[in-house]
Each structure stands twice: as structure tokens, then as C-alpha cells.
Design a protein around this motif. Structure first.
Motif, PDB file in Angstrom:
ATOM      1  N   ASN A  51       0.860  -1.177   0.000  1.00  0.00           N
ATOM      2  CA  ASN A  51       0.000   0.000   0.000  1.00  0.00           C
ATOM      3  C   ASN A  51       0.904   1.237   0.000  1.00  0.00           C
ATOM      4  O   ASN A  51       1.657   1.447   0.941  1.00  0.00           O
ATOM      5  CB  ASN A  51      -0.911  -0.011   1.228  1.00  0.00           C
ATOM      6  N   SER A  53      -0.254   4.363  -0.220  1.00  0.00           N
ATOM      7  CA  SER A  53      -1.083   5.508   0.128  1.00  0.00           C
ATOM      8  C   SER A  53      -0.325   6.421   1.087  1.00  0.00           C
ATOM      9  O   SER A  53       0.449   5.974   1.921  1.00  0.00           O
ATOM     10  CB  SER A  53      -2.371   5.023   0.798  1.00  0.00           C
ATOM     11  N   SER A  54      -0.564   7.712   0.985  1.00  0.00           N
ATOM     12  CA  SER A  54       0.079   8.662   1.895  1.00  0.00           C
ATOM     13  C   SER A  54      -0.775   8.949   3.121  1.00  0.00           C
ATOM     14  O   SER A  54      -0.422   9.788   3.937  1.00  0.00           O
ATOM     15  CB  SER A  54       0.401   9.967   1.159  1.00  0.00           C
ATOM     16  N   SER A  55      -1.881   8.213   3.279  1.00  0.00           N
ATOM     17  CA  SER A  55      -2.743   8.453   4.441  1.00  0.00           C
ATOM     18  C   SER A  55      -2.050   8.023   5.732  1.00  0.00           C
ATOM     19  O   SER A  55      -1.238   7.106   5.738  1.00  0.00           O
ATOM     20  CB  SER A  55      -4.068   7.710   4.295  1.00  0.00           C
ATOM     21  N   ASN A  58      -2.133   4.382   6.816  1.00  0.00           N
ATOM     22  CA  ASN A  58      -1.286   3.446   6.080  1.00  0.00           C
ATOM     23  C   ASN A  58       0.196   3.783   6.207  1.00  0.00           C
ATOM     24  O   ASN A  58       1.000   3.438   5.350  1.00  0.00           O
ATOM     25  CB  ASN A  58      -1.688   3.406   4.607  1.00  0.00           C
ATOM     26  N   SER A  59       0.561   4.468   7.267  1.00  0.00           N
ATOM     27  CA  SER A  59       1.970   4.814   7.478  1.00  0.00           C
ATOM     28  C   SER A  59       2.828   3.557   7.578  1.00  0.00           C
ATOM     29  O   SER A  59       2.372   2.519   8.049  1.00  0.00           O
ATOM     30  CB  SER A  59       2.140   5.629   8.759  1.00  0.00           C
ATOM     31  N   SER A 121       5.373   8.231   5.728  1.00  0.00           N
ATOM     32  CA  SER A 121       4.329   8.002   4.732  1.00  0.00           C
ATOM     33  C   SER A 121       4.655   6.799   3.856  1.00  0.00           C
ATOM     34  O   SER A 121       5.767   6.682   3.334  1.00  0.00           O
ATOM     35  CB  SER A 121       4.174   9.242   3.852  1.00  0.00           C
ATOM     36  N   SER A 122       3.670   5.927   3.657  1.00  0.00           N
ATOM     37  CA  SER A 122       3.842   4.795   2.746  1.00  0.00           C
ATOM     38  C   SER A 122       4.018   5.255   1.306  1.00  0.00           C
ATOM     39  O   SER A 122       4.415   4.474   0.447  1.00  0.00           O
ATOM     40  CB  SER A 122       2.641   3.851   2.835  1.00  0.00           C
ATOM     41  N   GLY A 123       3.733   6.529   1.045  1.00  0.00           N
ATOM     42  CA  GLY A 123       3.929   7.089  -0.287  1.00  0.00           C
ATOM     43  C   GLY A 123       5.391   7.115  -0.708  1.00  0.00           C
ATOM     44  O   GLY A 123       5.700   7.292  -1.880  1.00  0.00           O
ATOM     45  N   HIS A 163       1.945  -1.748   5.122  1.00  0.00           N
ATOM     46  CA  HIS A 163       0.620  -2.305   4.866  1.00  0.00           C
ATOM     47  C   HIS A 163       0.516  -2.790   3.429  1.00  0.00           C
ATOM     48  O   HIS A 163       1.192  -2.271   2.544  1.00  0.00           O
ATOM     49  CB  HIS A 163      -0.463  -1.235   5.086  1.00  0.00           C
ATOM     50  N   GLN A 165      -2.442  -3.874   0.329  1.00  0.00           N
ATOM     51  CA  GLN A 165      -3.816  -3.492  -0.080  1.00  0.00           C
ATOM     52  C   GLN A 165      -4.771  -4.639   0.077  1.00  0.00           C
ATOM     53  O   GLN A 165      -4.442  -5.749   0.062  1.00  0.00           O
ATOM     54  CB  GLN A 165      -3.813  -3.007  -1.518  1.00  0.00           C
TER      55      GLN A 165
END
Length: 165
Positions: A51, A53-55, A58-59, A121-123, A163, A165
Motif C-alpha cells: 500500500n 497511500s500517503s494516508s 497506512n503509514s 508516509s507509505s507514499g 501495509h 492493499q
């Protein structure tokens, strides 16, 4: 009343299972960084369903043990734009920094391994090959093998929690 007591443990177990996510051990052995070796590069691979995502929910988290970090500018990067460690005031990789290693200049802590826990961030992650870079710097934030007087540290037990998806 019974339904409430049954549902709460089930909900807690579900939330804990989601929080754990996946992990990969990036490095287990100890590696030393100093004037002669001012940078550590480690490639690691993540699955296609990581994942990114930068949320906040989802760090990703990087856990690593550090020995001897005395200066404030030793920095960790994920997928940096360059593999060159530059001085703190002109850091070419700053956009991919996930944090600074904790300094332990107290006399009693200098000889003890300290766990660093860096949430980011997972981004910063990508499916497939990723790169972790650690740069040691001088007391003033200068970098590079010709600077001299860079911090002398050791790293071990580098684990990435992420994380899918």
C-alpha cells in the motif's frame, strides 16, 4: 448484554490484526559507518500489493538499532533521488528523508544499542525494488568522505513494517 461483551473483543482483535500489517527484515547484521564509510545503501524488495497511500492510517514504520550516534544530523532516506550524501544545509535528498537518527551523546548511552522507531508516509515506498540510504554527518551537518570527523555509528536489526492493499 452478552452481545456487547463478545463484539468488543472481536473488534479489538480485528483492529490489532490490521495494525500489524506486513514486515520485511532489511538487515540483521551490524554495519559500521564513519569517515571511511559515510553512507549505507541497502536495496530491498516489496510485494506488488504494498500500500503506497500517503494516508496516516497506512503509514510505514522503520525500526533499527543504532550504536554510538552522537551528532544531530545522521539521516535516513527511502528511495532518495541521488545516492550521494550531501551536507545538511544543501541536502539534495531532503524530499525523501524519513528522519534523523536519535543522538545519544550521554556518556552512559554511548555504548548501548538504541532502538530508533521512524514512522513515515507509505507514499515513499514502491512495489518492487526500493532503496534505504543512511548518511552520517559531522557535528555541523557536513557530509562526505573528505569532510573528516563524521559520526562513528553502527546499525543492525533494520526492519520495515508496511501495509498491503
Amino acid at each position: 448484554m452478552t452481545k456487547t461483551f463478545v463484539l468488543l473483543p472481536m473488534l479489538a482483535a480485528t483492529l490489532l490484526a490490521h495494525a500489524a500489517g506486513d514486515f520485511t527484515t532489511i538487515r540483521r547484521t551490524s554495519t559500521s559507518l564513519s569517515d571511511s564509510t559515510p553512507r549505507l545503501l541497502i536495496n530491498f524488495t516489496l510485494p506488488s500489493n504494498v500500500n503506497v497511500s500517503s494516508s496516516t492510517s497506512n503509514s510505514a514504520v522503520l525500526d533499527l538499532e543504532v550504536l554510538g550516534s552522537e551528532f544531530n544530523f545522521n539521516e535516513v532516506y527511502i528511495n532518495p533521488p541521488t545516492t550521494v550524501c550531501t551536507s545538511n544545509d544543501t541536502d539534495a535528498n531532503q524530499t525523501r528523508s524519513i528522519g534523523i537518527l536519535q543522538e545519544h551523546d550521554d556518556t552512559s548511552l554511548k555504548t548501548e544499542w538504541a532502538t530508533n522507531h521512524i514512522a513515515f508516509s507509505s507514499g515513499f515506498l514502491v512495489a518492487g525494488t526500493n532503496q534505504l540510504m543512511v548518511c552520517v554527518r559531522s557535528f555541523t551537518g557536513a557530509a562526505g568522505p573528505s569532510v573528516g570527523n563524521l559520526d562513528n555509528i553502527s546499525l543492525r536489526s533494520v526492519v520495515l513494517h508496511y501495509h498491503t492493499q
